[in-house]
Motif scaffolding. Structure first.
Motif, mmCIF file in Angstrom:
data_model
loop_
_atom_site.group_PDB
_atom_site.id
_atom_site.type_symbol
_atom_site.label_atom_id
_atom_site.label_comp_id
_atom_site.label_asym_id
_atom_site.label_seq_id
_atom_site.Cartn_x
_atom_site.Cartn_y
_atom_site.Cartn_z
ATOM 1 N N ASP A 89 0.854 -1.191 0.000
ATOM 2 C CA ASP A 89 0.000 0.000 0.000
ATOM 3 C C ASP A 89 0.889 1.240 0.000
ATOM 4 O O ASP A 89 1.639 1.476 0.944
ATOM 5 C CB ASP A 89 -0.907 -0.006 1.230
ATOM 6 N N ALA A 90 0.792 2.025 -1.053
ATOM 7 C CA ALA A 90 1.616 3.228 -1.181
ATOM 8 C C ALA A 90 0.915 4.465 -0.631
ATOM 9 O O ALA A 90 1.427 5.582 -0.762
ATOM 10 C CB ALA A 90 1.968 3.446 -2.652
ATOM 11 N N GLY A 91 -0.263 4.284 -0.023
ATOM 12 C CA GLY A 91 -0.961 5.413 0.570
ATOM 13 C C GLY A 91 -2.441 5.479 0.269
ATOM 14 O O GLY A 91 -3.088 6.495 0.560
ATOM 15 N N ASN A 92 -3.022 4.415 -0.289
ATOM 16 C CA ASN A 92 -4.462 4.442 -0.582
ATOM 17 C C ASN A 92 -5.309 4.581 0.669
ATOM 18 O O ASN A 92 -6.358 5.246 0.649
ATOM 19 C CB ASN A 92 -4.861 3.173 -1.348
ATOM 20 N N ASN A 93 -4.848 3.997 1.778
ATOM 21 C CA ASN A 93 -5.639 4.085 3.014
ATOM 22 C C ASN A 93 -5.724 5.499 3.566
ATOM 23 O O ASN A 93 -6.572 5.789 4.412
ATOM 24 C CB ASN A 93 -5.063 3.153 4.082
ATOM 25 N N ASN A 94 -4.859 6.383 3.083
ATOM 26 C CA ASN A 94 -4.934 7.792 3.504
ATOM 27 C C ASN A 94 -6.275 8.407 3.118
ATOM 28 O O ASN A 94 -6.704 9.394 3.731
ATOM 29 C CB ASN A 94 -3.839 8.633 2.833
ATOM 30 N N PHE A 95 -6.916 7.839 2.096
ATOM 31 C CA PHE A 95 -8.088 8.474 1.496
ATOM 32 C C PHE A 95 -9.381 7.716 1.765
ATOM 33 O O PHE A 95 -10.395 7.958 1.105
ATOM 34 C CB PHE A 95 -7.855 8.636 -0.012
ATOM 35 N N ILE A 96 -9.362 6.818 2.753
ATOM 36 C CA ILE A 96 -10.572 6.106 3.145
ATOM 37 C C ILE A 96 -10.724 6.190 4.660
ATOM 38 O O ILE A 96 -9.742 6.402 5.378
ATOM 39 C CB ILE A 96 -10.539 4.625 2.689
ATOM 40 N N PRO A 97 -11.941 6.039 5.181
ATOM 41 C CA PRO A 97 -12.154 6.132 6.628
ATOM 42 C C PRO A 97 -11.763 4.841 7.350
ATOM 43 O O PRO A 97 -12.578 3.939 7.542
ATOM 44 C CB PRO A 97 -13.661 6.405 6.741
ATOM 45 N N THR A 98 -10.523 4.739 7.731
ATOM 46 C CA THR A 98 -10.016 3.585 8.460
ATOM 47 C C THR A 98 -8.921 4.034 9.422
ATOM 48 O O THR A 98 -8.272 5.061 9.185
ATOM 49 C CB THR A 98 -9.436 2.526 7.490
ATOM 50 N N VAL A 99 -8.723 3.279 10.486
ATOM 51 C CA VAL A 99 -7.622 3.593 11.401
ATOM 52 C C VAL A 99 -6.318 2.966 10.906
ATOM 53 O O VAL A 99 -5.247 3.268 11.443
ATOM 54 C CB VAL A 99 -7.915 3.095 12.838
ATOM 55 N N ALA A 100 -6.409 2.103 9.909
ATOM 56 C CA ALA A 100 -5.219 1.428 9.375
ATOM 57 C C ALA A 100 -4.476 2.364 8.428
ATOM 58 O O ALA A 100 -4.573 2.262 7.203
ATOM 59 C CB ALA A 100 -5.610 0.138 8.659
ATOM 60 N N LYS A 101 -3.753 3.307 9.007
ATOM 61 C CA LYS A 101 -3.025 4.301 8.223
ATOM 62 C C LYS A 101 -1.563 4.368 8.669
ATOM 63 O O LYS A 101 -1.239 4.001 9.797
ATOM 64 C CB LYS A 101 -3.652 5.687 8.370
ATOM 65 N N GLY A 102 -0.741 4.881 7.767
ATOM 66 C CA GLY A 102 0.661 5.093 8.090
ATOM 67 C C GLY A 102 1.150 6.417 7.534
ATOM 68 O O GLY A 102 2.294 6.535 7.106
ATOM 69 N N ASN A 103 0.278 7.425 7.542
ATOM 70 C CA ASN A 103 0.608 8.723 6.951
ATOM 71 C C ASN A 103 1.009 9.754 7.999
ATOM 72 O O ASN A 103 0.647 10.927 7.923
ATOM 73 C CB ASN A 103 -0.568 9.246 6.102
ATOM 74 N N PHE A 104 1.746 9.308 8.989
ATOM 75 C CA PHE A 104 2.213 10.193 10.058
ATOM 76 C C PHE A 104 3.543 9.634 10.564
ATOM 77 O O PHE A 104 3.844 8.448 10.394
ATOM 78 C CB PHE A 104 1.187 10.236 11.194
#
Length: 355
Positions: free
Chosen positions: A43-58
């Motif tokens: 995942d290159a950042g798609n989860n940044n744009f959906i409502p989920t806690v599974a993120k790594g953009n910080f």
């Protein structure tokens, strides 16, 4: 040696160098783009744009990425697919499809539809509120239409036909779904669930084929019983690899290889390859110092025992100074250096046929 002979040898060397360089360039042109389906490993950042806690953009994610940017990749830097793209003389990082800042010209050279937390089983995606594999394939359909509008139908069709398609998915079906939640485990034995998942993997590759994919790589599972979180939660042998999990990964990989063989027989004009990662990660875990690592039991982030995603961000102040010494960046995901080693393994084995 006479001057004429020296001159002759000189020109011969130049000629050899010229053709070697030409061959390298030609090989680089054999893959038009790297197109990716899967989970947090790609995942290159798609989860940044959906409502989920599974993120790594910080932070601390991305601390060693170009510019120190937390792109949404679940690591301190780049992923296996980024290194593979670079090896094919394509951009050094594969863009996330849902990131609106990328143009179709950029996406034409590579795109990731992957979503951290997802799996082959649609239930796995529901548990984490992320993008299921079926939706990733729908995004691929949409992407094809965007390519045709942006590049013209002829060029778009060529990109689709010559692209390398990478699937990296399956671990979450066990560590997010089957083992911690008593639903699938009441329906299937672990062995039966593996077979069920392989059926879904087979179907996904066939769907991609129907949409134009011809050069396809499916990545096997690493020994996920040895990730820090599995060690921490191993009640029988705290701190040790969970061998039950590893045996499941081995069975999954064996059945995946059989499925890949059948796909090659069934899909005319396609070349499907299995990328083996279990052995290289096992070798690193067994002898980390041989690969320059110092820590295999903890992730770099926080205490390294259980932190991942948002929890990793909460304990940023505890993050290690040098992630290159750690096999894992958080309690689930490898460090950039580990990803590079795995990418080299895949490039030198499974992907040689496309080089």
């Amino acid at each position: 040696m006479k001057s004429t002979e020296r001159l002759c040898c000189y020109w011969l060397l130049l000629l050899v160098a010229h053709f070697s360089l030409s061959a390298t360039r030609a090989a680089a042109g054999k893959v038009s783009a790297v197109i990716v389906f899967g989970d947090s490993t790609v995942d290159a950042g798609n989860n940044n744009f959906i409502p989920t806690v599974a993120k790594g953009n910080f932070p601390p994610y991305g601390q060693d990425f170009d510019g120190g940017v937390a792109t949404g990749r679940f690591s301190n830097g780049r992923l296996v697919t980024d290194f593979i793209s670079e090896a094919f003389r394509l951009p050094s990082s594969v863009p996330a499809y849902l990131d609106p800042t990328y143009t179709i010209d950029q996406l034409a050279m590579g795109v990731s539809f992957a979503s951290g937390g997802t799996g082959l089983d649609h239930l796995t995606a529901q548990i984490a509120s992320v993008i299921p594999l079926s939706q990733q394939l729908e995004y691929f359909k949409e992407y094809k239409e965007r390519l045709k509008r942006g590049k013209g139908e002829s060029v778009a069709n060529q990109i689709i036909a010559e692209a390398l398609y990478i699937f990296s998915i399956g671990t979450n079906d066990f560590i997010v779904n089957y083992f911690p939640i008593p639903l699938r485990s009441t329906q299937y034995t672990a062995s039966e669930y593996v077979t069920y998942l392989i059926g879904l993997a087979d179907a996904a590759v066939r769907d991609a084929y129907d949409l134009g994919a011809r050069k396809i790589e499916f990545t096997g599972l690493a020994p996920f019983g040895c990730i820090p979180a599995s060690r921490t939660l191993n009640h029988d042998e705290p701190g040790e690899c969970n061998e039950e999990y590893n045996q499941v990964a081995i069975k999954f990989n064996a059945e995946l290889q059989e499925a890949v063989s059948k796909l090659n027989g069934d899909l005319a004009g396609a070349q499907v390859v299995y990328a083996e990662t279990y052995s290289v990660v096992s070798a690193i875990v067994a002898d980390p110092s041989d690969y320059g690592f110092e820590n295999i039991e903890q992730g770099c982030c926080g205490t390294g025992l259980i932190e991942t995603s948002v929890i990793c961000g909460l304990y940023q102040q505890l993050t290690c100074q040098d992630a290159d010494k750690y096999v894992f960046f958080d309690s689930v995901h490898p460090s950039e250096r580990t990803y590079r080693i795995v990418a080299d393994q895949i490039l030198n084995t499974a992907l040689q046929v496309f080089m």
